[in-house]
Design a protein around this motif. Structure first.
Motif, PDB file in Angstrom:
ATOM      1  N   ALA A  82       8.506  11.729   3.784  1.00  0.00           N
ATOM      2  CA  ALA A  82       8.312  12.164   5.168  1.00  0.00           C
ATOM      3  C   ALA A  82       6.842  12.078   5.566  1.00  0.00           C
ATOM      4  CB  ALA A  82       8.822  13.592   5.334  1.00  0.00           C
ATOM      5  N   ILE A  83       5.944  12.421   4.654  1.00  0.00           N
ATOM      6  CA  ILE A  83       4.507  12.365   4.968  1.00  0.00           C
ATOM      7  C   ILE A  83       4.077  10.936   5.282  1.00  0.00           C
ATOM      8  CG2 ILE A  83       2.196  12.700   4.003  1.00  0.00           C
ATOM      9  CD1 ILE A  83       3.329  15.068   2.407  1.00  0.00           C
ATOM     10  N   VAL A  84       4.507   9.997   4.454  1.00  0.00           N
ATOM     11  CA  VAL A  84       4.134   8.594   4.668  1.00  0.00           C
ATOM     12  C   VAL A  84       4.747   8.064   5.956  1.00  0.00           C
ATOM     13  CG1 VAL A  84       4.393   6.257   3.758  1.00  0.00           C
ATOM     14  CG2 VAL A  84       3.755   8.128   2.230  1.00  0.00           C
ATOM     15  N   VAL A  85       6.001   8.413   6.236  1.00  0.00           N
ATOM     16  CA  VAL A  85       6.654   7.941   7.459  1.00  0.00           C
ATOM     17  C   VAL A  85       5.953   8.485   8.692  1.00  0.00           C
ATOM     18  CG1 VAL A  85       8.746   8.166   8.844  1.00  0.00           C
ATOM     19  CG2 VAL A  85       8.908   7.511   6.453  1.00  0.00           C
ATOM     20  N   ILE A  86       5.626   9.782   8.686  1.00  0.00           N
ATOM     21  CA  ILE A  86       4.958  10.380   9.853  1.00  0.00           C
ATOM     22  C   ILE A  86       3.594   9.735  10.069  1.00  0.00           C
ATOM     23  CG2 ILE A  86       3.945  12.500  10.739  1.00  0.00           C
ATOM     24  CD1 ILE A  86       6.213  14.026   9.344  1.00  0.00           C
ATOM     25  N   VAL A 105       1.753   7.181  -6.449  1.00  0.00           N
ATOM     26  CA  VAL A 105       0.647   8.085  -6.781  1.00  0.00           C
ATOM     27  C   VAL A 105       1.000   9.512  -6.377  1.00  0.00           C
ATOM     28  CG1 VAL A 105      -1.742   8.668  -6.241  1.00  0.00           C
ATOM     29  CG2 VAL A 105      -1.118   6.293  -6.690  1.00  0.00           C
ATOM     30  N   MET A 106       1.584   9.677  -5.187  1.00  0.00           N
ATOM     31  CA  MET A 106       1.972  11.018  -4.727  1.00  0.00           C
ATOM     32  C   MET A 106       3.068  11.600  -5.614  1.00  0.00           C
ATOM     33  SD  MET A 106       1.935  10.418  -0.593  1.00  0.00           S
ATOM     34  CE  MET A 106       2.360  12.120  -0.201  1.00  0.00           C
ATOM     35  N   ARG A 107       3.951  10.756  -6.084  1.00  0.00           N
ATOM     36  CA  ARG A 107       4.989  11.233  -7.003  1.00  0.00           C
ATOM     37  C   ARG A 107       4.379  11.733  -8.302  1.00  0.00           C
ATOM     38  NH1 ARG A 107       8.286   9.189 -11.216  1.00  0.00           N
ATOM     39  NH2 ARG A 107      10.459   9.927 -11.102  1.00  0.00           N
ATOM     40  N   TYR A 108       3.383  11.021  -8.803  1.00  0.00           N
ATOM     41  CA  TYR A 108       2.711  11.441 -10.037  1.00  0.00           C
ATOM     42  C   TYR A 108       1.925  12.730  -9.822  1.00  0.00           C
ATOM     43  CZ  TYR A 108      -0.734  11.481 -13.799  1.00  0.00           C
ATOM     44  OH  TYR A 108      -1.537  11.865 -14.845  1.00  0.00           O
ATOM     45  N   LEU A 109       1.168  12.787  -8.706  1.00  0.00           N
ATOM     46  CA  LEU A 109       0.362  13.985  -8.442  1.00  0.00           C
ATOM     47  C   LEU A 109       1.243  15.207  -8.193  1.00  0.00           C
ATOM     48  CD1 LEU A 109      -2.445  12.505  -6.147  1.00  0.00           C
ATOM     49  CD2 LEU A 109      -2.585  13.093  -8.581  1.00  0.00           C
ATOM     50  N   GLY A 110       2.438  14.982  -7.622  1.00  0.00           N
ATOM     51  CA  GLY A 110       3.331  16.109  -7.349  1.00  0.00           C
ATOM     52  C   GLY A 110       3.830  16.803  -8.594  1.00  0.00           C
ATOM     53  N   ARG A 111       3.688  16.157  -9.737  1.00  0.00           N
ATOM     54  CA  ARG A 111       4.122  16.764 -10.996  1.00  0.00           C
ATOM     55  C   ARG A 111       2.970  17.409 -11.759  1.00  0.00           C
ATOM     56  NH1 ARG A 111       8.613  12.532 -13.478  1.00  0.00           N
ATOM     57  NH2 ARG A 111       9.912  12.423 -11.594  1.00  0.00           N
ATOM     58  N   ALA A 119       0.834  -1.210   0.000  1.00  0.00           N
ATOM     59  CA  ALA A 119       0.000   0.000   0.000  1.00  0.00           C
ATOM     60  C   ALA A 119       0.863   1.254   0.000  1.00  0.00           C
ATOM     61  CB  ALA A 119      -0.928  -0.012   1.211  1.00  0.00           C
ATOM     62  N   CYS A 120       1.979   1.233   0.749  1.00  0.00           N
ATOM     63  CA  CYS A 120       2.864   2.408   0.792  1.00  0.00           C
ATOM     64  C   CYS A 120       3.571   2.617  -0.545  1.00  0.00           C
ATOM     65  CB  CYS A 120       3.885   2.249   1.914  1.00  0.00           C
ATOM     66  SG  CYS A 120       3.208   2.448   3.562  1.00  0.00           S
ATOM     67  N   VAL A 121       3.971   1.533  -1.211  1.00  0.00           N
ATOM     68  CA  VAL A 121       4.602   1.674  -2.529  1.00  0.00           C
ATOM     69  C   VAL A 121       3.633   2.334  -3.498  1.00  0.00           C
ATOM     70  CG1 VAL A 121       5.466   0.412  -4.527  1.00  0.00           C
ATOM     71  CG2 VAL A 121       6.213  -0.245  -2.241  1.00  0.00           C
ATOM     72  N   ILE A 122       2.379   1.860  -3.522  1.00  0.00           N
ATOM     73  CA  ILE A 122       1.374   2.432  -4.426  1.00  0.00           C
ATOM     74  C   ILE A 122       1.110   3.894  -4.064  1.00  0.00           C
ATOM     75  CG2 ILE A 122      -1.036   2.283  -5.153  1.00  0.00           C
ATOM     76  CD1 ILE A 122      -0.838  -0.752  -4.717  1.00  0.00           C
ATOM     77  N   LEU A 123       0.990   4.173  -2.772  1.00  0.00           N
ATOM     78  CA  LEU A 123       0.726   5.550  -2.336  1.00  0.00           C
ATOM     79  C   LEU A 123       1.864   6.483  -2.716  1.00  0.00           C
ATOM     80  CD1 LEU A 123      -1.058   7.554  -0.796  1.00  0.00           C
ATOM     81  CD2 LEU A 123       0.087   6.821   1.317  1.00  0.00           C
ATOM     82  N   LEU A 162       1.506  23.714  -2.905  1.00  0.00           N
ATOM     83  CA  LEU A 162       1.176  22.632  -1.973  1.00  0.00           C
ATOM     84  C   LEU A 162       1.282  21.268  -2.649  1.00  0.00           C
ATOM     85  CD1 LEU A 162      -1.890  24.159  -0.054  1.00  0.00           C
ATOM     86  CD2 LEU A 162       0.435  23.774   0.820  1.00  0.00           C
ATOM     87  N   ILE A 163       0.817  21.173  -3.898  1.00  0.00           N
ATOM     88  CA  ILE A 163       0.917  19.910  -4.637  1.00  0.00           C
ATOM     89  C   ILE A 163       2.382  19.534  -4.852  1.00  0.00           C
ATOM     90  CG2 ILE A 163       0.464  18.807  -6.857  1.00  0.00           C
ATOM     91  CD1 ILE A 163      -2.118  20.417  -7.037  1.00  0.00           C
ATOM     92  N   LYS A 164       3.186  20.522  -5.208  1.00  0.00           N
ATOM     93  CA  LYS A 164       4.604  20.265  -5.436  1.00  0.00           C
ATOM     94  C   LYS A 164       5.295  19.837  -4.145  1.00  0.00           C
ATOM     95  CE  LYS A 164       8.814  22.467  -7.174  1.00  0.00           C
ATOM     96  NZ  LYS A 164       9.404  23.726  -7.715  1.00  0.00           N
ATOM     97  N   PHE A 165       4.950  20.516  -3.050  1.00  0.00           N
ATOM     98  CA  PHE A 165       5.557  20.157  -1.761  1.00  0.00           C
ATOM     99  C   PHE A 165       5.136  18.750  -1.340  1.00  0.00           C
ATOM    100  CE2 PHE A 165       5.380  20.009   2.903  1.00  0.00           C
ATOM    101  CZ  PHE A 165       6.710  20.278   3.195  1.00  0.00           C
ATOM    102  N   MET A 166       3.890  18.391  -1.604  1.00  0.00           N
ATOM    103  CA  MET A 166       3.419  17.055  -1.251  1.00  0.00           C
ATOM    104  C   MET A 166       4.189  15.992  -2.034  1.00  0.00           C
ATOM    105  SD  MET A 166      -0.331  15.349  -1.898  1.00  0.00           S
ATOM    106  CE  MET A 166       0.011  15.336  -3.656  1.00  0.00           C
ATOM    107  N   GLY A 167       4.452  16.250  -3.310  1.00  0.00           N
ATOM    108  CA  GLY A 167       5.191  15.283  -4.108  1.00  0.00           C
ATOM    109  C   GLY A 167       6.640  15.155  -3.667  1.00  0.00           C
ATOM    110  N   ILE A 168       7.264  16.288  -3.302  1.00  0.00           N
ATOM    111  CA  ILE A 168       8.674  16.253  -2.904  1.00  0.00           C
ATOM    112  C   ILE A 168       8.853  15.613  -1.533  1.00  0.00           C
ATOM    113  CG2 ILE A 168      10.637  17.707  -2.287  1.00  0.00           C
ATOM    114  CD1 ILE A 168       9.814  19.614  -4.489  1.00  0.00           C
ATOM    115  N   SER A 169       7.982  15.932  -0.591  1.00  0.00           N
ATOM    116  CA  SER A 169       8.108  15.439   0.790  1.00  0.00           C
ATOM    117  C   SER A 169       7.240  14.211   1.040  1.00  0.00           C
ATOM    118  CB  SER A 169       7.743  16.557   1.766  1.00  0.00           C
ATOM    119  OG  SER A 169       6.419  17.007   1.534  1.00  0.00           O
TER     120      SER A 169
END
Length: 676
Positions: free
Chosen positions: A296-300, A259-265, A252-256, A286-293
């Motif tokens: 950290a978001i998933v780990v937290i 997806v976040m990497r794709y949305l960040g672009r 689930a984390c790999v897929i997430l 915010l979208i760009k920051f979500m893709g870059i970080s």
């Protein structure tokens, strides 16, 4: 009449066949030859220049080197911070701060995850992720590069250190010194011996091996072995012990993350960012920051979930475990390993003691391979962000060498420049190398205050972070362009990929590099030779042979066979166009001497056109009698049957000085520039 007057007269008579001269587009009529190579009292331009430099050099090499070190230009070259720090301003500081904090949030989970690749406790990945950053601020040349744990460095450390933290730290220390020695002797050119296809195959294999090494944390099964196939065979055999909860969480984390990497672009609003309104700009940032970080978001998020489940006593996941708080103490790397007794009940094996020499022996040729692979990785990262600027490979080796020595003093293992991490640094708006300072500072603060929370990070999440990062290092996208460009280059690339997967990594890369060099030698031994049958203005036909490269021992025999084969098919004179022959060796001189003798025995002319003076001097050592021509008129005169050609420059020279030679027969020793 003087030699010069004869030559000018020949020019004015325009007796040269212009169609024939067009066949020799790169002839020596572009320069003036000032040597006839017949006696030692004549010197070529190259020899005169070398002698002048030797006579003018009155100082020793050491004194010149000492003076160069003390120059401000050298100081700025070896301390690049002196170039950009005087112009450092507030906007640069803000850009570096944002980029440093953003990358720092990525470095922490990646550092914890890469420790698993090396086979060490999680904290060692962070120990090697801050001192290198501080050093690179002072010595680094590429503003986008960041120093830290990478997939290649981690996997190579595991291959040679075998999961021992003492050997890992010592490997870091010794390879750092070796990189400094390589920089001192300017061995950065070694990276040029590894072709792009071999590098791509190796990098792709490393990505798959790293993914495989992390699958055991997602599946919860045993993974033994040193190669890609051995690990998968081991996991398949133990598939019955799979941990379902970790598998679901990891997948689930790999897929997430993907997806976040794709949305960040992605972005909203007009493609031209200057036309976006305020809210569109805020959302895009915010979208760009979500893709870059995203890491950290998933780990937290997963750490908070694991802490809640742990407090309720229903945690189904394997956690990272205890991490010692605070920074490691400053100390020299371990130069020996003390013997430690194991615990059979706890399943802890005995640790045999090792002396320094035994540790070095166990590291083996990793002391050579690791710096070379690190150089290859660092240069590839610098090239990706150079934007056409020249790369100072020597300075990069100094920076990474000092960085790894500093890492070893804080129990850190090998660190290099990472492409994915550097790409985030670039996308976050870094302005100078100062962003590395903030990255290192984030890691130091995390070690000082957050280690009590790191123990709740699920191992499957860290594995998912690595898999989602390195999977994009599989360079499948170069296959189609390589197929369209030169299909034969796929052979060393595929060989590198397969051998690194099937064999241990260090053996695979050695086999791939060796095979690539053999591939290069084969092509150098088979030069392209052009054969043409031409005719002079006087109606004399001859065979023109043009090799496309220098004459050295792998290729000279092939060229000799081509010349002899062409010459034996007819009695026509043979003219070898030596325009592209810029070097030769002793083996070539012997072969050419034998070939000239073969032509002389069957009384067939062989003429060397536009042979470089430096190459002629090599043939002089074997007293080879050559017929040399350096312009079209001389060639036409030499092709005339014996007794028919007019008085040549050579005959005039013989009359003037009364000397003859058995070494070289010159048809012309002076050529004038072309006139339009």
């Amino acid at each position: 009449m003087s030699t010069l007057e004869n030559e000018v007269t020949f020019r004015r008579q325009k007796e040269i066949n212009h169609n024939l001269e067009a066949q020799f587009q790169s002839s020596s009529t572009e320069f003036i030859l000032i040597t006839d190579h017949r006696t030692s009292k004549y010197k070529s331009l190259e020899q005169l220049e070398a002698a002048k430099q030797e006579n003018d050099s009155t100082d020793s090499c050491c004194s010149r080197y000492a003076r160069n070190i003390c120059r401000m230009k050298t100081l700025k070259k070896r301390l690049p911070i002196l170039n950009w720090l005087p112009q450092y301003n507030r906007s640069d500081a803000l850009g570096d701060l944002i980029a440093g904090l953003t990358v720092g949030l990525t470095v922490i989970p990646q550092g914890l995850a890469y420790s698993g690749v090396v086979g060490l406790p999680a904290q060692y990945g962070l120990y090697g992720s801050f001192m290198g950053c501080f050093i690179y601020v002072l010595l680094g040349t590429c503003k986008d590069c960041t120093i830290g744990s990478t997939a290649v460095a981690s996997l190579m450390t595991y291959q040679f250190a075998k999961g021992s933290w003492q050997r890992s730290v010592l490997l870091t220390f010794l390879t750092g010194f070796i990189e400094l020695l390589m920089a001192a002797f300017r061995l950065g050119s070694l990276v040029e011996f590894v072709s792009g296809p071999v590098s791509a195959g190796f990098t792709s294999a490393v990505a798959l091996i790293v993914c495989t090494s992390q699958m055991k944390y997602i599946l919860g099964v045993n993974s033994d072995g040193v190669s890609f196939l051995q690990r998968w065979i081991s996991m398949i055999k133990d598939i019955g012990n799979i941990r379902v909860a970790d598998s679901y969480l990891g997948c689930a984390c790999v897929i997430l993350l993907l997806v976040m990497r794709y949305l960040g672009r992605q972005s909203i609003g007009p493609k031209d960012r200057t036309q976006c309104n305020r809210w569109q700009s805020i959302i895009n940032h915010l979208i760009k920051f979500m893709g870059i970080s995203r890491n950290a978001i998933v780990v937290i998020a997963t750490t908070v979930m694991a802490m809640h489940l742990e407090s309720s006593g229903s945690n189904p996941f394997v956690l990272t475990g205890y991490i010692p708080p605070g920074l490691p103490s400053l100390a020299l790397p371990p130069f020996s390993i003390e013997q430690q007794a194991g615990n059979a009940t706890a399943g802890i094996p005995d640790v045999p003691g090792e002396t320094f020499l035994e540790m070095v022996q166990n590291l083996g040729y990793g002391l050579i391979i690791v710096p070379l692979i690190a150089l290859l990785e660092n240069v590839s990262v610098c090239k990706a962000f150079a934007k056409g600027k020249q790369i100072d490979i020597t300075q990069e080796m100094i920076a990474t060498g000092v960085a790894n020595i500093a890492n070893s003093l804080f129990c850190g293992y090998r660190s290099n420049s990472g492409l994915a991490r550097s790409a985030i640094n670039n996308a976050s708006g870094c302005r100078t190398s100062m962003s590395n300072f903030y990255i290192g500072l984030v890691v130091v603060l995390a070690l000082s205050f957050l280690t009590e929370y790191f123990c709740f990070i699920p191992r499957a999440v860290l594995a998912a972070i690595l898999i989602s990062a390195v999977i994009f290092q599989v360079q499948y996208q170069i296959i189609l362009p390589m197929w369209r460009s030169k299909r034969s280059d796929l052979v060393p690339g595929i060989l590198s990929f397969v051998t690194c997967l099937v064999l241990p990594l260090e053996i695979g890369i050695l086999v791939a590099i060796a095979a690539n060099q053999l591939y290069i030698l084969y092509h150098s031994a088979r030069p392209k030779v052009t054969l043409e049958q031409l005719e002079t203005e006087q109606g004399i036909r001859f065979v023109k042979i043009t090799p496309d490269r220098c004459l050295i021992f792998p290729s000279v025999e092939f060229v000799r066979n081509m010349v002899l084969k062409s010459g034996s098919k007819s009695t026509l004179p043979v003219v070898i166009d030596c325009t592209y022959i810029y070097a030769a060796d002793f083996t070539a001189a012997k072969v050419i001497s034998s070939m000239v003798g073969d032509f002389r025995r069957r009384q067939q002319k062989i003429i060397f056109f536009n042979l470089k003076p430096s190459v002629v001097s090599i043939f002089e050592g074997l007293n080879t009698r050559l017929v040399l021509c350096y312009n079209m008129h001389a060639l036409s005169q030499e092709l005339l049957p014996s007794g028919q050609h007019s008085q040549s420059v050579e005959s005039l020279d013989h009359v003037e000085d009364g000397n003859t030679t058995d070494c070289v027969s010159m048809a012309s020793t002076l050529s004038l520039p072309k006139t339009s």
